[in-house]
Design a protein around this motif. Structure first.
Motif, PDB file in Angstrom:
ATOM      1  N   PRO A   7       0.830  -1.215   0.000  1.00 37.18           N
ATOM      2  CA  PRO A   7       0.000   0.000   0.000  1.00 37.18           C
ATOM      3  C   PRO A   7       0.855   1.252   0.000  1.00 37.18           C
ATOM      4  N   ASP A   8       0.440   2.224  -0.737  1.00 38.04           N
ATOM      5  CA  ASP A   8       1.138   3.507  -0.783  1.00 38.04           C
ATOM      6  C   ASP A   8       0.854   4.249   0.524  1.00 38.04           C
ATOM      7  N   PRO A   9       1.892   4.500   1.355  1.00 39.38           N
ATOM      8  CA  PRO A   9       1.655   5.185   2.641  1.00 39.38           C
ATOM      9  C   PRO A   9       1.008   6.550   2.467  1.00 39.38           C
ATOM     10  N   SER A  10       1.247   7.186   1.336  1.00 39.74           N
ATOM     11  CA  SER A  10       0.678   8.518   1.122  1.00 39.74           C
ATOM     12  C   SER A  10      -0.831   8.472   0.960  1.00 39.74           C
ATOM     13  N   LEU A  11      -1.376   7.248   0.671  1.00 38.65           N
ATOM     14  CA  LEU A  11      -2.819   7.108   0.487  1.00 38.65           C
ATOM     15  C   LEU A  11      -3.509   6.600   1.746  1.00 38.65           C
ATOM     16  N   ALA A  12      -2.740   6.358   2.811  1.00 40.36           N
ATOM     17  CA  ALA A  12      -3.335   5.881   4.059  1.00 40.36           C
ATOM     18  C   ALA A  12      -4.269   6.937   4.625  1.00 40.36           C
ATOM     19  N   GLN A  13      -5.396   6.505   5.195  1.00 43.65           N
ATOM     20  CA  GLN A  13      -6.388   7.422   5.731  1.00 43.65           C
ATOM     21  C   GLN A  13      -6.037   7.765   7.178  1.00 43.65           C
ATOM     22  N   ALA A  14      -5.786   9.045   7.420  1.00 43.58           N
ATOM     23  CA  ALA A  14      -5.415   9.501   8.757  1.00 43.58           C
ATOM     24  C   ALA A  14      -6.639   9.713   9.643  1.00 43.58           C
ATOM     25  N   ASP A  16     -11.150   8.866   9.768  1.00 48.30           N
ATOM     26  CA  ASP A  16     -12.288   8.201   9.141  1.00 48.30           C
ATOM     27  C   ASP A  16     -12.946   9.158   8.138  1.00 48.30           C
ATOM     28  N   PRO A  17     -13.156   8.723   6.894  1.00 43.75           N
ATOM     29  CA  PRO A  17     -13.689   9.632   5.864  1.00 43.75           C
ATOM     30  C   PRO A  17     -15.040  10.240   6.240  1.00 43.75           C
ATOM     31  N   THR A  18     -15.890   9.472   6.899  1.00 45.52           N
ATOM     32  CA  THR A  18     -17.202   9.998   7.296  1.00 45.52           C
ATOM     33  C   THR A  18     -17.051  11.108   8.330  1.00 45.52           C
ATOM     34  N   ARG A  19     -16.139  10.900   9.269  1.00 38.94           N
ATOM     35  CA  ARG A  19     -15.881  11.923  10.289  1.00 38.94           C
ATOM     36  C   ARG A  19     -15.346  13.192   9.641  1.00 38.94           C
ATOM     37  N   LEU A  20     -14.407  13.030   8.733  1.00 37.07           N
ATOM     38  CA  LEU A  20     -13.830  14.185   8.053  1.00 37.07           C
ATOM     39  C   LEU A  20     -14.893  14.926   7.247  1.00 37.07           C
TER      40      LEU A  20
END
Length: 215
Positions: A7-14, A16-20
């Motif tokens: 996995p590309d570390p730059s694409l890791a989700q920091a 939760d997308p719903t929270r953001l």
């Protein structure tokens, strides 16, 4: 696993997308504070916004932090940031037009609930609790935030290009029940009151000169 399968570390989700997404949704609604106008004017004569006021209030709090013993700066800044959030929906009501029976506080509480509705539950409760603390003056930080709110407003009036007939005398009693409750607030208030009295005297002198020339 080969390097091209990792996995590309730059694409890791920091986060939760719903929270953001909910945070950004709230932020976009709160941006209405940039267009919520107050009665005060800037030095250029433009009507200031609630966002203008909240920013400078936070700046003032930060600059005074080292002289405020026992005050949690993070909480103080949070209070400064959120104290007028409801005005994104209700608009600003100038202090001379406010009254205990005008229903403003109930409207602002309802507006804050609506504004914060998109937020995750923990953040919604945090913002609402901060605003409740500010309103009730229930903590040392909220007392300072509320007192500095009054002082920032008066300081803005002193540098603002205000319209003719602006009532500077109102500032001499404005918020005194709050600013009298802390030594630093009292000291600042004394200085601001002195400047306000000079501004009133200057306005009278200017009015007298104009009448002399027009006679």
């Amino acid at each position: 696993m080969s390097s091209d399968q990792r996995p590309d570390p730059s694409l890791a989700q920091a986060i939760d997308p719903t929270r953001l997404e909910s945070i950004v949704c709230f932020l976009q609604s709160a941006a209405a504070l940039k267009d919520t106008l107050r009665s005060g004017r800037t030095a250029s004569g433009r009507q200031e916004s609630t966002a203008d006021h909240s920013w400078r209030l936070g700046l003032l709090a930060m600059l005074l932090a080292d002289d405020l013993d026992g005050i949690n700066l993070v909480r103080l800044l949070q209070l400064c940031l959120v104290h007028d959030l409801a005005e994104a929906i209700t608009g600003d009501v100038p202090a001379p037009c406010q009254g205990p029976a005008d229903g403003r506080k109930a409207r602002e509480r309802a507006a804050l609930r609506d504004l914060c509705a998109p937020l995750p539950e923990d953040l919604r409760h945090r913002v609402e609790a901060l605003c409740e603390d500010y309103e009730s003056c229930g903590s040392p930080e909220s007392l300072i935030a509320k007192g500095l709110d009054k002082i920032e407003t008066m300081l803005q009036h002193l540098i603002g290009a205000n319209p003719a007939g602006f009532d500077y005398r109102f500032n001499l009693s404005y918020g005194r029940q709050i600013t009298d409750r802390h030594p630093l607030l009292r000291q600042m208030r004394s200085d601001v009151d002195a400047q306000t009295r000079r501004r009133i005297a200057d306005e009278r002198a200017d009015a007298g000169t104009s009448q002399t020339f027009s006679a």
